[in-house]
Motif scaffolding. Structure first.
Motif, PDB file in Angstrom:
ATOM      1  N   TYR A 155       6.652  14.438 -10.673  1.00 19.97           N
ATOM      2  CA  TYR A 155       7.870  14.884 -10.176  1.00 19.97           C
ATOM      3  C   TYR A 155       8.030  16.336 -10.560  1.00 19.97           C
ATOM      4  O   TYR A 155       8.656  17.148  -9.518  1.00 19.97           O
ATOM      5  N   HIS A 156       7.517  16.906 -11.505  1.00 20.57           N
ATOM      6  CA  HIS A 156       7.977  18.288 -12.067  1.00 20.57           C
ATOM      7  C   HIS A 156       7.235  19.188 -11.370  1.00 20.57           C
ATOM      8  O   HIS A 156       6.906  20.274 -11.535  1.00 20.57           O
ATOM      9  N   GLN A 157       6.021  18.430 -10.577  1.00 21.25           N
ATOM     10  CA  GLN A 157       5.128  19.442  -9.864  1.00 21.25           C
ATOM     11  C   GLN A 157       5.173  19.104  -8.257  1.00 21.25           C
ATOM     12  O   GLN A 157       4.491  19.306  -7.460  1.00 21.25           O
ATOM     13  N   GLY A 158       6.642  18.777  -7.855  1.00 22.90           N
ATOM     14  CA  GLY A 158       6.923  18.752  -6.457  1.00 22.90           C
ATOM     15  C   GLY A 158       6.911  17.164  -6.063  1.00 22.90           C
ATOM     16  O   GLY A 158       6.815  16.926  -4.841  1.00 22.90           O
ATOM     17  N   GLY A 159       6.319  16.228  -6.677  1.00 24.10           N
ATOM     18  CA  GLY A 159       6.164  15.062  -6.373  1.00 24.10           C
ATOM     19  C   GLY A 159       7.543  14.216  -6.122  1.00 24.10           C
ATOM     20  O   GLY A 159       8.721  14.842  -6.726  1.00 24.10           O
ATOM     21  N   LYS A 160       7.542  13.135  -5.698  1.00 25.25           N
ATOM     22  CA  LYS A 160       8.791  12.324  -5.389  1.00 25.25           C
ATOM     23  C   LYS A 160       8.446  10.960  -6.139  1.00 25.25           C
ATOM     24  O   LYS A 160       7.535  10.301  -5.891  1.00 25.25           O
ATOM     25  N   LEU A 161       9.621  10.281  -6.289  1.00 21.58           N
ATOM     26  CA  LEU A 161       9.671   8.830  -7.016  1.00 21.58           C
ATOM     27  C   LEU A 161       9.993   8.183  -5.756  1.00 21.58           C
ATOM     28  O   LEU A 161      11.075   8.316  -5.146  1.00 21.58           O
ATOM     29  N   GLU A 162       9.525   6.876  -5.933  1.00 20.69           N
ATOM     30  CA  GLU A 162       9.810   5.778  -4.837  1.00 20.69           C
ATOM     31  C   GLU A 162       9.767   4.484  -5.625  1.00 20.69           C
ATOM     32  O   GLU A 162       9.061   4.459  -6.707  1.00 20.69           O
ATOM     33  N   LEU A 163      10.326   3.517  -4.918  1.00 21.58           N
ATOM     34  CA  LEU A 163      10.106   2.042  -5.386  1.00 21.58           C
ATOM     35  C   LEU A 163       8.687   1.623  -5.141  1.00 21.58           C
ATOM     36  O   LEU A 163       8.295   2.063  -4.007  1.00 21.58           O
ATOM     37  N   VAL A 164       8.138   0.803  -5.956  1.00 16.04           N
ATOM     38  CA  VAL A 164       6.639   0.377  -5.754  1.00 16.04           C
ATOM     39  C   VAL A 164       6.573  -0.493  -4.622  1.00 16.04           C
ATOM     40  O   VAL A 164       5.481  -0.013  -3.427  1.00 16.04           O
ATOM     41  N   GLY A 165       7.614  -1.357  -4.149  1.00 14.02           N
ATOM     42  CA  GLY A 165       7.322  -2.118  -2.949  1.00 14.02           C
ATOM     43  C   GLY A 165       7.431  -1.234  -1.663  1.00 14.02           C
ATOM     44  O   GLY A 165       6.783  -1.326  -0.858  1.00 14.02           O
ATOM     45  N   GLN A 166       8.195  -0.291  -1.733  1.00 12.16           N
ATOM     46  CA  GLN A 166       8.497   0.625  -0.810  1.00 12.16           C
ATOM     47  C   GLN A 166       7.207   1.527  -0.119  1.00 12.16           C
ATOM     48  O   GLN A 166       6.752   1.549   1.078  1.00 12.16           O
ATOM     49  N   TYR A 173      -0.116  -2.587   2.452  1.00  7.81           N
ATOM     50  CA  TYR A 173      -0.060  -3.721   1.512  1.00  7.81           C
ATOM     51  C   TYR A 173       0.873  -5.002   1.996  1.00  7.81           C
ATOM     52  O   TYR A 173       2.042  -4.678   2.299  1.00  7.81           O
ATOM     53  N   SER A 174       0.365  -6.263   1.825  1.00 10.72           N
ATOM     54  CA  SER A 174       1.366  -7.177   2.249  1.00 10.72           C
ATOM     55  C   SER A 174       2.176  -7.688   0.830  1.00 10.72           C
ATOM     56  O   SER A 174       2.099  -7.266  -0.072  1.00 10.72           O
ATOM     57  N   PRO A 175       3.386  -8.409   1.079  1.00  8.12           N
ATOM     58  CA  PRO A 175       4.115  -8.839   0.121  1.00  8.12           C
ATOM     59  C   PRO A 175       3.466  -9.521  -0.915  1.00  8.12           C
ATOM     60  O   PRO A 175       3.863  -9.344  -2.363  1.00  8.12           O
ATOM     61  N   ALA A 176       2.415 -10.243  -0.781  1.00  5.02           N
ATOM     62  CA  ALA A 176       1.708 -10.973  -1.706  1.00  5.02           C
ATOM     63  C   ALA A 176       0.890  -9.884  -2.581  1.00  5.02           C
ATOM     64  O   ALA A 176       1.008 -10.331  -3.620  1.00  5.02           O
ATOM     65  N   GLN A 177       0.160  -9.089  -1.823  1.00  8.85           N
ATOM     66  CA  GLN A 177      -0.615  -8.192  -2.528  1.00  8.85           C
ATOM     67  C   GLN A 177       0.346  -7.137  -3.470  1.00  8.85           C
ATOM     68  O   GLN A 177      -0.035  -6.695  -4.667  1.00  8.85           O
ATOM     69  N   ILE A 178       1.319  -6.756  -2.859  1.00 12.97           N
ATOM     70  CA  ILE A 178       2.615  -5.929  -3.637  1.00 12.97           C
ATOM     71  C   ILE A 178       2.921  -6.855  -5.047  1.00 12.97           C
ATOM     72  O   ILE A 178       2.931  -6.156  -5.917  1.00 12.97           O
ATOM     73  N   GLU A 179       3.240  -8.083  -4.856  1.00 14.06           N
ATOM     74  CA  GLU A 179       3.436  -8.930  -5.883  1.00 14.06           C
ATOM     75  C   GLU A 179       2.503  -8.942  -6.987  1.00 14.06           C
ATOM     76  O   GLU A 179       2.899  -9.070  -8.251  1.00 14.06           O
ATOM     77  N   HIS A 180       1.303  -9.104  -6.598  1.00 13.68           N
ATOM     78  CA  HIS A 180       0.106  -9.081  -7.422  1.00 13.68           C
ATOM     79  C   HIS A 180      -0.172  -7.711  -8.218  1.00 13.68           C
ATOM     80  O   HIS A 180      -0.458  -7.910  -9.301  1.00 13.68           O
ATOM     81  N   TYR A 181      -0.049  -6.532  -7.621  1.00 13.65           N
ATOM     82  CA  TYR A 181       0.171  -5.353  -8.218  1.00 13.65           C
ATOM     83  C   TYR A 181       0.992  -5.212  -9.348  1.00 13.65           C
ATOM     84  O   TYR A 181       0.894  -4.748 -10.399  1.00 13.65           O
ATOM     85  N   LYS A 182       2.362  -5.590  -8.917  1.00 11.68           N
ATOM     86  CA  LYS A 182       3.456  -5.677 -10.015  1.00 11.68           C
ATOM     87  C   LYS A 182       3.228  -6.325 -11.075  1.00 11.68           C
ATOM     88  O   LYS A 182       3.387  -6.357 -12.336  1.00 11.68           O
ATOM     89  N   ARG A 183       2.608  -7.717 -11.025  1.00 17.75           N
ATOM     90  CA  ARG A 183       2.311  -8.365 -12.058  1.00 17.75           C
ATOM     91  C   ARG A 183       1.063  -7.679 -12.864  1.00 17.75           C
ATOM     92  O   ARG A 183       1.137  -7.844 -14.167  1.00 17.75           O
ATOM     93  N   ARG A 184       0.053  -7.387 -12.269  1.00 18.63           N
ATOM     94  CA  ARG A 184      -0.764  -6.606 -12.945  1.00 18.63           C
ATOM     95  C   ARG A 184      -0.391  -5.478 -13.869  1.00 18.63           C
ATOM     96  O   ARG A 184      -1.056  -4.928 -15.000  1.00 18.63           O
ATOM     97  N   LEU A 185       0.404  -4.633 -13.389  1.00 17.75           N
ATOM     98  CA  LEU A 185       1.160  -3.605 -13.898  1.00 17.75           C
ATOM     99  C   LEU A 185       1.839  -3.901 -15.250  1.00 17.75           C
ATOM    100  O   LEU A 185       1.593  -3.488 -16.400  1.00 17.75           O
ATOM    101  N   LYS A 186       2.422  -5.089 -14.926  1.00 17.21           N
ATOM    102  CA  LYS A 186       3.188  -5.479 -16.181  1.00 17.21           C
ATOM    103  C   LYS A 186       2.173  -6.190 -17.258  1.00 17.21           C
ATOM    104  O   LYS A 186       2.367  -5.871 -18.678  1.00 17.21           O
TER     105      LYS A 186
END
Length: 255
Positions: A155-166, A173-186
């Protein structure tokens, strides 16, 4: 040396934290090859990988990081901030990197080709915080969307924050794939928190920087022991910021 501040232990040395991850049999496969910067490690890493990151052993916000790209036999391009340098041999590359380091300790890390969304590379942040009673909670996750032509996504190098799903939805990525990655991150967050707990129970917050590569694989780039709260204010949805502050109050980081 580990430092204590605002109720949570802080370790700035990235090599120390990387070695902790590598010592964990369940985590080491998620860590890109990382070596302290020496002439020998530079020769080996640039021979094995077409892209290598050159990063300070201590430091925050993406400052001081350079990217090394092998452009041909014994030829390299180094990008740091808005500047680009050329090196015609590993010897000249070593000298160039020494000038960038200016006597400071640096690491070399295998470069990960990041997935992109809307033409911009991104990585993921998984924040772990301790609730009352010392229980780890995966409190927030979000995306750091890099600025075009920047070496890092911070962010401090010009990046932007967004929500994972967005971000992942826009990347195809499909909704199922997004949920998979959210679960793996946790799951990665919990594994990492347990790993750090074995070093000291005084850790109360961790920020995992996780890359999603173009083949769909997750990599832990580094672990921050004092993750940034304020950048989350840039999101239209303030709930993530409020969540981090709420947990931070439990161990004295916030009021």
């Amino acid at each position: 040396m580990p430092r204590r501040g605002s109720g949570s232990l802080s370790v700035k040395n990235k090599w120390t934290k990387t070695k902790w991850l590598l010592s964990d049999s369940g985590l080491r496969r998620f860590v890109p090859e990382t070596k302290p910067f020496t002439r020998n490690s530079l020769n080996g890493m640039t021979a094995r990988y077409k892209m290598v990151y050159f990063k300070p052993t201590t430091g925050t916000g993406g400052g001081g990081i350079a990217r090394i790209d092998r452009t041909g036999a014994g030829k390299f391009r180094v990008k740091k901030d808005a500047r680009t340098f050329e090196a015609s041999s590993t010897a000249s590359l070593f000298g160039l990197l020494q000038k960038i380091a200016r006597g400071r300790s640096y690491l070399l890390q295998k470069g990960i080709y990041l997935q992109s969304s809307g033409g911009r590379p991104f990585d993921l942040r998984m924040t772990m915080q301790k609730a009352e009673g010392g229980r780890w909670v995966p409190s927030t996750m979000f995306v750091k969307l890099g600025k075009r032509n920047k070496v890092v996504t911070n962010y401090h190098q010009g990046g932007k924050l967004e929500l994972v799903g967005q971000t992942l939805s826009r990347a195809g990525y499909s909704p199922a794939q997004i949920e998979h990655y959210k679960r793996r991150l946790k799951e990665l967050g919990m594994q990492t928190a347990r790993c750090f707990d074995r070093r000291s129970p005084r850790f109360r917050e961790l920020g995992l920087d996780v890359a999603l590569d173009r083949n769909g694989r997750l990599w832990i780039l580094e672990v921050n022991t004092r993750p940034n709260f304020s950048a989350l204010k840039s999101l239209a949805d303030k709930s993530l910021y409020r969540t981090m502050v709420r947990y931070g109050k439990m161990y004295g980081r916030t009021r």
